[in-house]
Design an enzyme around this catalytic site. Structure first.
Site, PDB file in Angstrom:
ATOM      1  N   HIS A 130      -7.678   7.383  15.377  1.00 35.10           N
ATOM      2  CA  HIS A 130      -6.346   7.775  14.903  1.00 35.10           C
ATOM      3  C   HIS A 130      -6.054   9.221  15.305  1.00 35.10           C
ATOM      4  O   HIS A 130      -6.940   9.947  15.771  1.00 35.10           O
ATOM      5  CB  HIS A 130      -6.223   7.598  13.389  1.00 35.10           C
ATOM      6  N   HIS A 189       4.082   9.564   5.481  1.00 36.60           N
ATOM      7  CA  HIS A 189       4.212   9.655   6.930  1.00 36.60           C
ATOM      8  C   HIS A 189       5.672  10.015   7.182  1.00 36.60           C
ATOM      9  O   HIS A 189       6.512   9.143   7.392  1.00 36.60           O
ATOM     10  CB  HIS A 189       3.817   8.353   7.616  1.00 36.60           C
ATOM     11  N   ASP A 223      -1.266  14.467   0.257  1.00 31.16           N
ATOM     12  CA  ASP A 223      -2.124  13.552   1.006  1.00 31.16           C
ATOM     13  C   ASP A 223      -3.459  14.254   1.266  1.00 31.16           C
ATOM     14  O   ASP A 223      -3.522  15.173   2.081  1.00 31.16           O
ATOM     15  CB  ASP A 223      -1.429  13.183   2.322  1.00 31.16           C
ATOM     16  N   ASP A 272      11.534 -12.196 -13.308  1.00 32.49           N
ATOM     17  CA  ASP A 272      12.631 -11.308 -13.662  1.00 32.49           C
ATOM     18  C   ASP A 272      12.140  -9.878 -13.912  1.00 32.49           C
ATOM     19  O   ASP A 272      12.813  -9.098 -14.593  1.00 32.49           O
ATOM     20  CB  ASP A 272      13.363 -11.833 -14.902  1.00 32.49           C
TER      21      ASP A 272
END
Length: 433
Positions: free
Chosen positions: A345, A356, A266, A38
């Site tokens: 990347h 992003h 970032d 909960d």
């Protein structure tokens, strides 16, 4: 740090003017998410909903009718619930503090939306919200069932995502102020990490320093899961275990940024745990830094988005050949993607309410041109697997990334994450201090 009611109103007006005439827009913020049993996770509003309203509570809806009038549907004031779960703005608070024209309690939503949709040509939602998609079709079906009494249902359901994303892509002055503030908190956190690290400590201990500085300076949360990767762990791009011991001679790669007012920062820095780069580490680090500077020069208004990536790839590939990690023609190595063994990347991404952030990278199949007000990261890197037997042993297990946040301006790129060491001598001097 808050954005003015007038700015939210202007955003809503700009969005509605871009949608077809006769459109009713409905956006949902989302619900609480159960962590265990909960206990719920701390709520964070949907980015596009927050962009248009600034409203921070769960279970809320923003409705903008075809005349441009805005309504928030919210949870009602409830002293008993607020005793347990905290303050609610309620109907009047929503109107007074968030600049909408109207507000209703959540249990009035269905009747209110059906009333607003009657006679409208289109209903616009964010298609990624499956829950709202089902609701939208139910509302339309409800109206169709009332056709005999004169109700007129919308004939089209429109995805408003691209329209909102194009607005979010260009940051206004208030957004830039918040993003620079977030960036500077993150700069302080990275400085703290560089000053604190010692061989033998756990990665998680260093992560605790980051979170301490974030919260001490007004940021409630990181913008994403902190990456604190020592040694070969830095070759795992999204390493978030952060539970291994930092060894003497390791490089430490930290990719971490705080969130402020729902806006992300970032930053990545890579530094030696013992304060001094070894010769192989320094050579690869300098190569990544050269790629950073090559890419940064290309972040100019009217340059294609991919120009900075291409510049970084060229610099990295030339350097990898010079150091003996790759062999052959630089052009052919780039054409064949051979460099991706070490650099897999892209050199950046949009940044904003999401780390992003949304926004198309191509228009009609071609890289879009950079515009003033866009914010993106620049983050070249090199990653040499510890298991790569094709390279000399001195390079194996080294992972390096250097990342900053950059605002595109007419005068040239403006680094929001300014003030954080990235030159080798600067890093070593900072750590020595």
């Amino acid at each position: 740090m808050n954005i003015s009611k007038g700015t939210y109103k202007a955003r809503r007006q700009a969005l509605m003017s871009s949608l077809p005439e006769g459109t009713v827009l409905i956006v949902r913020t989302g619900s609480l998410c159960t962590r265990n049993n909960d206990c719920d996770y701390e709520f964070r509003p949907h980015s596009s909903f927050f962009y248009l309203s600034g409203f921070p509570e769960p279970e809320a809806y923003l409705i903008i009718d075809s005349a441009g009038e805005s309504t928030l549907a919210t949870l009602p004031k409830d002293p008993e619930k607020e005793q347990w779960d905290g303050f609610r703005y309620g109907v009047q608070g929503s109107i007074d503090l968030f600049g909408v024209d109207h507000a209703i309690e959540l249990d009035e939503l269905d009747d209110y939306v059906v009333l607003k949709l009657n006679g409208a040509s289109n209903i616009a939602i964010l298609f990624a919200d499956e829950f709202l998609r089902d609701q939208a079709y139910a509302w339309v079906d409800d109206l169709r069932g009332r056709a005999r009494i004169g109700a007129i249902a919308p004939t089209n359901v429109i995805d408003a995502s691209l329209f909102v994303e194009e607005l979010r892509l260009r940051k206004d002055n208030e957004e830039v102020e918040i993003m620079e503030a977030a960036a500077q908190i993150s700069v302080k956190a990275h400085i703290q990490a560089m000053k604190t690290v010692t061989p033998g400590m756990l990665e998680g201990e260093l992560e605790a320093e980051l979170n301490y500085i974030f919260m001490k300076n007004g940021s409630r949360n990181p913008a994403y899961s902190n990456i604190v990767a020592s040694g070969a762990n830095a070759c795992v791009l999204h390493y978030i275990k952060n539970d291994e011991r930092i060894e003497d001679g390791d490089l430490v790669l930290i990719d971490a940024g705080c969130e402020l007012g729902c806006y992300a920062s970032d930053i990545t820095r890579t530094f030696p745990a013992n304060g001094k780069f070894s010769e192989p580490q320094a050579k690869l680090y300098q190569l990544v830094l050269d790629a950073y500077h090559s890419g940064l020069k290309e972040l100019q208004v009217n340059n294609p988005y991919d120009a900075f990536h291409k510049a970084a790839v060229l610099t990295l590939t030339e350097g990898l050949v010079e150091l003996g990690l790759l062999s052959g023609s630089v052009d052919e190595l780039i054409e064949s993607n051979a460099y991706r063994e070490f650099y897999m990347h892209n050199t950046g991404h949009w940044l904003g309410l999401d780390v992003h952030d949304c926004g198309r990278y191509k228009i009609n199949g071609e890289p879009r041109l950079l515009e003033e007000g866009m914010v993106l990261t620049i983050e070249p890197g090199l990653y040499v697997s510890k298991d790569n037997d094709n390279v000399a042993e001195q390079w194996r297990g080294i992972g390096i990334r250097i990342e900053d946040d950059v605002l595109i301006k007419q005068s040239g790129p403006y680094v929001l994450t300014h003030g954080l060491a990235k030159e080798i001598d600067e890093i070593e001097a900072l750590m020595a201090s």
